[in-house]
Design a protein around this motif. Structure first.
Motif, short mmCIF file in Angstrom:
data_model
loop_
_atom_site.label_atom_id
_atom_site.label_comp_id
_atom_site.label_asym_id
_atom_site.label_seq_id
_atom_site.Cartn_x
_atom_site.Cartn_y
_atom_site.Cartn_z
N LEU A 247 53.39 79.35 103.62
CA LEU A 247 52.62 80.58 103.78
C LEU A 247 51.16 80.45 103.35
O LEU A 247 50.26 80.88 104.08
CB LEU A 247 53.31 81.73 103.06
N PRO A 248 50.85 79.84 102.20
CA PRO A 248 49.43 79.68 101.83
C PRO A 248 48.65 78.85 102.86
O PRO A 248 47.48 79.14 103.11
CB PRO A 248 49.48 78.97 100.48
N LEU A 249 49.28 77.86 103.46
CA LEU A 249 48.58 77.04 104.45
C LEU A 249 48.28 77.84 105.71
O LEU A 249 47.28 77.60 106.39
CB LEU A 249 49.41 75.81 104.80
N TRP A 250 49.14 78.79 106.05
CA TRP A 250 48.95 79.59 107.26
C TRP A 250 48.01 80.76 107.05
O TRP A 250 47.25 81.12 107.94
CB TRP A 250 50.28 80.12 107.77
N THR A 251 48.08 81.40 105.88
CA THR A 251 47.34 82.65 105.68
C THR A 251 46.30 82.57 104.57
O THR A 251 45.59 83.54 104.36
CB THR A 251 48.31 83.79 105.33
N GLY A 252 46.20 81.46 103.88
CA GLY A 252 45.32 81.37 102.73
C GLY A 252 43.85 81.19 103.08
O GLY A 252 43.48 80.87 104.21
N THR A 253 43.02 81.40 102.08
CA THR A 253 41.58 81.20 102.17
C THR A 253 41.25 79.85 101.56
O THR A 253 41.72 79.54 100.47
CB THR A 253 40.85 82.31 101.37
N PRO A 254 40.45 79.01 102.24
CA PRO A 254 40.11 77.71 101.67
C PRO A 254 39.22 77.84 100.43
O PRO A 254 38.26 78.60 100.44
CB PRO A 254 39.40 76.97 102.79
#
Length: 176
Positions: free
Chosen positions: A35-42
């Motif tokens: 989920l962090p890889l799909w929806t996260g902020t870099p």
């Protein structure tokens, strides 16, 4: 007289339900981790590699971050902190564009960039695990990273609004 077909069909339905439930649990675990890889902020942070390879874990770089250690005064005094307790670490942009430690709390911040981690010891200083301390790579890439990261590097993290984090990439520090 009990119909044996009825008994077997109930057993088959129960077995099928158990298999489907296990499959859903596994899919849920994968989705939660990705989920962090799909929806996260870099977010880019400084890192220093520790050990590039392991016979048991394969080719990887173990990474250290300055925000993994929380000074004693940053968490509430007098609070009984337990190993495994959830801690939120705020990150603030530094002058070089990389994010750095900006404080810690036991409650989720309402705004800003923050990471959700768990205490790994009862300090002080307190150590926090975010699950981003190892970067796996193919053998050639791992050896290249070992050479490039001798003086430190930059980790690209993907951070969700809830503080969940995933390690996306590790880059050589391109100063100068």
């Amino acid at each position: 007289m009990i119909n044996s077909d009825s008994r077997y069909s109930k057993w088959a339905v129960g077995l099928l339900a158990a298999v489907v439930l296990q499959g859903l649990v596994l899919v849920g675990m994968v989705v939660k981790a990705a989920l962090p890889l799909w929806t996260g902020t870099p977010v880019k942070v400084a890192t220093v590699p520790v050990d590039p390879r392991s016979w048991f874990r394969g080719n990887y770089a173990r990474l250290n971050y300055s925000f993994e250690r929380i000074p004693a005064g940053d968490l509430p005094f007098g609070t009984s902190l337990r190993i495994g307790e959830v801690v939120y670490v705020r990150l603030v942009p530094g002058s070089d564009g990389l994010y750095e430690y900006g404080g810690a709390s036991l409650t989720q911040p309402e705004t800003g960039v923050f990471l959700r981690g768990r205490l790994t010891d009862d300090g002080p200083p307190y150590r926090v695990n975010f699950g981003i301390d190892a970067y796996f790579a193919p053998k050639g890439r791992a050896l290249q990273l070992e050479r490039e990261l001798r003086n430190g590097g930059v980790a690209v993290l993907m951070v969700t609004d809830s503080g969940r984090v995933a390690l996306k990439a590790v880059e050589a520090n391109r100063e100068g």
